[in-house]
Scaffold this active site. Sequence first.
Site, PDB file in Angstrom:
ATOM      1  N   SER A  71       0.858  -1.181   0.000  1.00 36.42           N
ATOM      2  CA  SER A  71       0.000   0.000   0.000  1.00 36.42           C
ATOM      3  C   SER A  71       0.889   1.223   0.000  1.00 36.42           C
ATOM      4  CB  SER A  71      -0.877  -0.004   1.255  1.00 36.42           C
ATOM      5  OG  SER A  71      -1.486   1.247   1.484  1.00 36.42           O
ATOM      6  N   TYR A  98      -1.548  -1.270  10.455  1.00 32.67           N
ATOM      7  CA  TYR A  98      -1.666  -1.433   9.004  1.00 32.67           C
ATOM      8  C   TYR A  98      -0.406  -0.943   8.303  1.00 32.67           C
ATOM      9  CZ  TYR A  98      -3.563  -0.995   4.280  1.00 32.67           C
ATOM     10  OH  TYR A  98      -3.769  -1.102   2.920  1.00 32.67           O
ATOM     11  N   LYS A 115       2.452  -3.033   6.149  1.00 35.31           N
ATOM     12  CA  LYS A 115       2.695  -2.744   4.736  1.00 35.31           C
ATOM     13  C   LYS A 115       4.132  -2.275   4.497  1.00 35.31           C
ATOM     14  CE  LYS A 115      -1.398  -3.849   3.276  1.00 35.31           C
ATOM     15  NZ  LYS A 115      -1.588  -5.040   2.407  1.00 35.31           N
TER      16      LYS A 115
END
Length: 283
Positions: A140, A153, A157
């Site tokens: 991402s 998160y 990533k």
Amino acid sequence: MRIESGQVAVVTGAGQGIGAAFAAELTARGVAVVLLDLAAEAVRRTASELGERAIAVTGDVSDPAVLTALAEQTLDRFGRVDLVINNAGVRGSGEPVWEMPAEQWDRVIGVNLLGVVNGIRAFVPHLIEAGSGHVVNVASLAGLSGAPRQSAYAASKHAVVAVSEILAAELSQVGAAVGVTVACPGFVDTPLVADLLAAPDAEPGSEIYESLARGLPAGRSVEEFLAQMRGLVDTAIPAPTAAERILRAVENDELYALPNGDLEDTARDRAQRVLNALGNRAE
């Protein structure tokens, strides 16, 4: 790698969103696809819509045994694998780092990072033995920058980007003709971020609006945040567009694929801060 009819691809997180878009684009090119997702009904529906070239498998990528069995099943059925797309991911909750529950960290890291590692461990030895193939790890833009309330998160990533870079170097070191692409999309119109895409339309009194009001730092209004969000939402691209651009990077043997470009120069600004720090090192 040239993607063409007769090849076999594996896509995790393929029940919806970018994963399903990858599967649709690949089957349209004559590639057989093995689709893995924890949501049994969704992945079966996706496979049935794509026809006989698509096979649905249910499982959790955070379990190494699931990926090992998936590799065995793929090779038993087709005798080959050419493209592995480690796409499965979860967002997690949005608390500050110090309030993020341990179980959220475990789940986000387990799926987003270890799911990728499990896919690499299960499939890369077969690609090396075959002497060809490509691995796509979906990270991402949060893996190149970061924002408040996405610590788990973003950490997962960032780690996917690092693992991908190292995997590419290791494959080169042993002379393996296996490519690696790490995809770093921004906003893509998928169910995973449906609530974020809807946020700019939040009305005072709504659950989203009140949640933002509680979570924003002192001195920053909800209206200011929503105005910024509108600009980011305008950059969202459809899942099929993201999939097509990432597969183009695969065919061009590109390590990095940023299908949305950069958002508000967040990745560029972070990289520049690192470069500035390097320039300021003590002699």
